[in-house]
Design a protein around this motif. Structure first.
Motif, PDB file in Angstrom:
ATOM      1  N   SER A 250       0.979  -1.057  -0.021  1.00 30.43           N
ATOM      2  CA  SER A 250       0.041   0.135  -0.104  1.00 30.43           C
ATOM      3  C   SER A 250       0.943   1.207  -0.074  1.00 30.43           C
ATOM      4  CB  SER A 250      -0.954  -0.077   1.204  1.00 30.43           C
ATOM      5  OG  SER A 250      -1.824  -1.159   1.131  1.00 30.43           O
ATOM      6  N   SER A 251       1.811   1.323   0.715  1.00 34.28           N
ATOM      7  CA  SER A 251       2.776   2.249   0.807  1.00 34.28           C
ATOM      8  C   SER A 251       3.438   2.633  -0.353  1.00 34.28           C
ATOM      9  CB  SER A 251       3.978   2.043   1.921  1.00 34.28           C
ATOM     10  OG  SER A 251       4.826   3.139   2.114  1.00 34.28           O
ATOM     11  N   ARG A 252       3.902   1.484  -1.058  1.00 32.11           N
ATOM     12  CA  ARG A 252       4.571   1.590  -2.612  1.00 32.11           C
ATOM     13  C   ARG A 252       3.620   2.267  -3.397  1.00 32.11           C
ATOM     14  NH1 ARG A 252       7.135  -3.211  -1.025  1.00 32.11           N
ATOM     15  NH2 ARG A 252       5.696  -4.412  -1.796  1.00 32.11           N
ATOM     16  N   LEU A 253       2.252   1.531  -3.401  1.00 37.52           N
ATOM     17  CA  LEU A 253       1.324   2.423  -4.465  1.00 37.52           C
ATOM     18  C   LEU A 253       1.121   3.690  -4.065  1.00 37.52           C
ATOM     19  CD1 LEU A 253      -1.403  -0.523  -4.373  1.00 37.52           C
ATOM     20  CD2 LEU A 253      -0.472   0.375  -6.494  1.00 37.52           C
ATOM     21  N   LEU A 254       0.893   4.289  -2.829  1.00 36.17           N
ATOM     22  CA  LEU A 254       0.849   5.515  -2.435  1.00 36.17           C
ATOM     23  C   LEU A 254       2.149   6.502  -2.660  1.00 36.17           C
ATOM     24  CD1 LEU A 254      -1.233   5.024   0.876  1.00 36.17           C
ATOM     25  CD2 LEU A 254      -2.150   5.960  -1.350  1.00 36.17           C
ATOM     26  N   ASP A 255       3.141   5.777  -2.567  1.00 37.53           N
ATOM     27  CA  ASP A 255       4.318   6.483  -3.142  1.00 37.53           C
ATOM     28  C   ASP A 255       4.321   6.768  -4.686  1.00 37.53           C
ATOM     29  OD1 ASP A 255       5.450   6.550  -0.801  1.00 37.53           O
ATOM     30  OD2 ASP A 255       6.726   4.798  -1.029  1.00 37.53           O
ATOM     31  N   GLN A 256       3.920   5.909  -5.375  1.00 34.50           N
ATOM     32  CA  GLN A 256       3.787   5.969  -6.948  1.00 34.50           C
ATOM     33  C   GLN A 256       2.623   6.955  -7.266  1.00 34.50           C
ATOM     34  OE1 GLN A 256       4.518   2.624  -9.237  1.00 34.50           O
ATOM     35  NE2 GLN A 256       5.202   1.516  -7.905  1.00 34.50           N
ATOM     36  N   LEU A 257       1.624   7.078  -6.584  1.00 35.01           N
ATOM     37  CA  LEU A 257       0.634   8.259  -6.591  1.00 35.01           C
ATOM     38  C   LEU A 257       1.083   9.537  -6.313  1.00 35.01           C
ATOM     39  CD1 LEU A 257      -2.318   6.065  -5.998  1.00 35.01           C
ATOM     40  CD2 LEU A 257      -1.723   6.991  -8.244  1.00 35.01           C
ATOM     41  N   GLY A 258       2.314   9.688  -5.574  1.00 36.71           N
ATOM     42  CA  GLY A 258       2.723  11.133  -5.022  1.00 36.71           C
ATOM     43  C   GLY A 258       1.859  11.452  -3.868  1.00 36.71           C
ATOM     44  N   VAL A 259       1.406  10.400  -3.092  1.00 36.64           N
ATOM     45  CA  VAL A 259       0.622  10.828  -1.817  1.00 36.64           C
ATOM     46  C   VAL A 259       1.579  10.976  -0.695  1.00 36.64           C
ATOM     47  CG1 VAL A 259      -1.112  10.221  -0.248  1.00 36.64           C
ATOM     48  CG2 VAL A 259      -1.464   9.515  -2.730  1.00 36.64           C
ATOM     49  N   ASP A 260       1.541  12.213  -0.197  1.00 33.74           N
ATOM     50  CA  ASP A 260       2.477  12.509   1.021  1.00 33.74           C
ATOM     51  C   ASP A 260       2.251  11.549   2.317  1.00 33.74           C
ATOM     52  OD1 ASP A 260       3.624  14.477  -0.318  1.00 33.74           O
ATOM     53  OD2 ASP A 260       2.387  16.024   0.503  1.00 33.74           O
ATOM     54  N   ALA A 261       3.191  11.429   3.076  1.00 33.07           N
ATOM     55  CA  ALA A 261       2.952  10.502   4.180  1.00 33.07           C
ATOM     56  C   ALA A 261       1.829  10.941   5.081  1.00 33.07           C
ATOM     57  CB  ALA A 261       4.244  10.306   4.969  1.00 33.07           C
ATOM     58  N   GLY A 262       1.716  12.048   5.407  1.00 34.84           N
ATOM     59  CA  GLY A 262       0.601  12.917   6.081  1.00 34.84           C
ATOM     60  C   GLY A 262      -0.663  12.760   5.576  1.00 34.84           C
ATOM     61  N   GLN A 263      -0.844  12.275   4.369  1.00 33.08           N
ATOM     62  CA  GLN A 263      -2.079  12.329   3.760  1.00 33.08           C
ATOM     63  C   GLN A 263      -2.378  10.763   3.588  1.00 33.08           C
ATOM     64  OE1 GLN A 263      -1.386  14.880   0.254  1.00 33.08           O
ATOM     65  NE2 GLN A 263      -2.444  16.392   1.333  1.00 33.08           N
ATOM     66  N   ARG A 264      -2.282  10.024   4.357  1.00 32.76           N
ATOM     67  CA  ARG A 264      -2.562   8.358   4.235  1.00 32.76           C
ATOM     68  C   ARG A 264      -3.532   7.631   5.175  1.00 32.76           C
ATOM     69  NH1 ARG A 264       3.313   6.112   1.879  1.00 32.76           N
ATOM     70  NH2 ARG A 264       3.355   7.564   0.253  1.00 32.76           N
ATOM     71  N   GLY A 265      -4.033   8.709   5.727  1.00 30.51           N
ATOM     72  CA  GLY A 265      -5.113   8.272   6.885  1.00 30.51           C
ATOM     73  C   GLY A 265      -6.346   8.042   6.354  1.00 30.51           C
ATOM     74  N   PHE A 266      -7.316   7.224   6.893  1.00 33.02           N
ATOM     75  CA  PHE A 266      -8.722   6.989   6.404  1.00 33.02           C
ATOM     76  C   PHE A 266      -9.225   8.347   6.381  1.00 33.02           C
ATOM     77  CE2 PHE A 266      -8.121   2.501   8.276  1.00 33.02           C
ATOM     78  CZ  PHE A 266      -8.146   1.838   7.280  1.00 33.02           C
ATOM     79  N   ASP A 267      -8.849   9.464   6.958  1.00 30.28           N
ATOM     80  CA  ASP A 267      -9.568  10.738   7.066  1.00 30.28           C
ATOM     81  C   ASP A 267      -9.397  11.498   5.583  1.00 30.28           C
ATOM     82  OD1 ASP A 267      -6.903  11.069   7.590  1.00 30.28           O
ATOM     83  OD2 ASP A 267      -7.254  13.059   8.523  1.00 30.28           O
ATOM     84  N   GLN A 268      -8.253  10.802   4.933  1.00 23.22           N
ATOM     85  CA  GLN A 268      -8.203  11.446   3.494  1.00 23.22           C
ATOM     86  C   GLN A 268      -8.929  10.615   2.338  1.00 23.22           C
ATOM     87  OE1 GLN A 268      -5.944  13.896   3.135  1.00 23.22           O
ATOM     88  NE2 GLN A 268      -6.276  14.340   5.254  1.00 23.22           N
ATOM     89  N   MET A 269      -9.887   9.858   2.795  1.00 22.34           N
ATOM     90  CA  MET A 269     -10.883   9.316   1.560  1.00 22.34           C
ATOM     91  C   MET A 269     -11.626  10.255   1.120  1.00 22.34           C
ATOM     92  SD  MET A 269     -10.122   5.886   1.721  1.00 22.34           S
ATOM     93  CE  MET A 269     -11.429   5.175   1.030  1.00 22.34           C
ATOM     94  N   GLY A 270     -12.072  10.057   0.037  1.00 24.25           N
ATOM     95  CA  GLY A 270     -12.791  11.058  -0.760  1.00 24.25           C
ATOM     96  C   GLY A 270     -12.467  12.309  -1.246  1.00 24.25           C
ATOM     97  N   ASP A 271     -13.053  13.360  -1.262  1.00 24.24           N
ATOM     98  CA  ASP A 271     -12.448  14.626  -1.544  1.00 24.24           C
ATOM     99  C   ASP A 271     -11.285  15.146  -0.967  1.00 24.24           C
ATOM    100  OD1 ASP A 271     -13.969  14.459  -3.901  1.00 24.24           O
ATOM    101  OD2 ASP A 271     -15.452  15.806  -2.832  1.00 24.24           O
ATOM    102  N   ALA A 272     -11.221  14.828   0.690  1.00 21.64           N
ATOM    103  CA  ALA A 272     -10.380  15.330   1.626  1.00 21.64           C
ATOM    104  C   ALA A 272      -8.812  15.178   1.038  1.00 21.64           C
ATOM    105  CB  ALA A 272     -10.397  14.677   2.666  1.00 21.64           C
ATOM    106  N   GLY A 273      -8.336  14.075   0.363  1.00 24.15           N
ATOM    107  CA  GLY A 273      -7.024  13.900  -0.055  1.00 24.15           C
ATOM    108  C   GLY A 273      -6.936  13.646  -1.628  1.00 24.15           C
ATOM    109  N   ALA A 274      -7.961  14.234  -2.430  1.00 25.14           N
ATOM    110  CA  ALA A 274      -8.019  13.919  -3.614  1.00 25.14           C
ATOM    111  C   ALA A 274      -6.769  14.218  -4.523  1.00 25.14           C
ATOM    112  CB  ALA A 274      -9.000  14.598  -4.537  1.00 25.14           C
ATOM    113  N   LEU A 275      -6.465  13.497  -5.488  1.00 25.23           N
ATOM    114  CA  LEU A 275      -5.219  13.725  -6.139  1.00 25.23           C
ATOM    115  C   LEU A 275      -5.631  14.917  -6.905  1.00 25.23           C
ATOM    116  CD1 LEU A 275      -4.428  10.188  -7.336  1.00 25.23           C
ATOM    117  CD2 LEU A 275      -3.260  11.553  -5.439  1.00 25.23           C
ATOM    118  N   VAL A 276      -4.530  15.607  -7.403  1.00 25.32           N
ATOM    119  CA  VAL A 276      -4.565  16.793  -8.244  1.00 25.32           C
ATOM    120  C   VAL A 276      -4.173  16.533  -9.687  1.00 25.32           C
ATOM    121  CG1 VAL A 276      -3.736  19.456  -9.013  1.00 25.32           C
ATOM    122  CG2 VAL A 276      -3.890  18.418  -6.246  1.00 25.32           C
ATOM    123  N   ALA A 277      -5.261  16.877 -10.528  1.00 28.21           N
ATOM    124  CA  ALA A 277      -4.994  16.293 -11.938  1.00 28.21           C
ATOM    125  C   ALA A 277      -3.859  17.002 -12.431  1.00 28.21           C
ATOM    126  CB  ALA A 277      -6.076  16.857 -12.754  1.00 28.21           C
TER     127      ALA A 277
END
Length: 84
Positions: free
Chosen positions: A35-62
């Motif tokens: 999961s960490s490797r997938l999130l790394d490849q999507l460029g998701v910061d370590a501080g944005q990997r909690g369940f509170d980031q589901m939905g629009d809260a942590g959405a990727l930027v096009a």
């Protein structure tokens, strides 16, 4: 006139990336390394990997640049040394 939802304006690759992000967030308790490797490849910061980031809260930027893709799961090797 019906108002379009944000997902209606997304490109297919953006929807796929968001789906992978959500799956990676949800599978962290069971597959933390993958999961960490997938999130790394999507460029998701370590501080944005909690369940509170589901939905629009942590959405990727096009258009956000992504690192070079790498395999997340090891390739299965058959007894003769070839990849399956």
């Amino acid at each position: 006139h019906q108002e379009s939802r944000p997902v209606d304006r997304m490109k297919p690759q953006d929807i796929l990336a968001e789906t992978v992000r959500h799956l990676a967030l949800m599978t962290q308790p069971f597959m933390p390394d993958a999961s960490s490797r997938l999130l790394d490849q999507l460029g998701v910061d370590a501080g944005q990997r909690g369940f509170d980031q589901m939905g629009d809260a942590g959405a990727l930027v096009a258009g956000h640049p992504l690192p070079k893709p790498e395999g997340v799961f090891p390739r299965h090797q058959v007894d003769d040394g070839t990849a399956a």
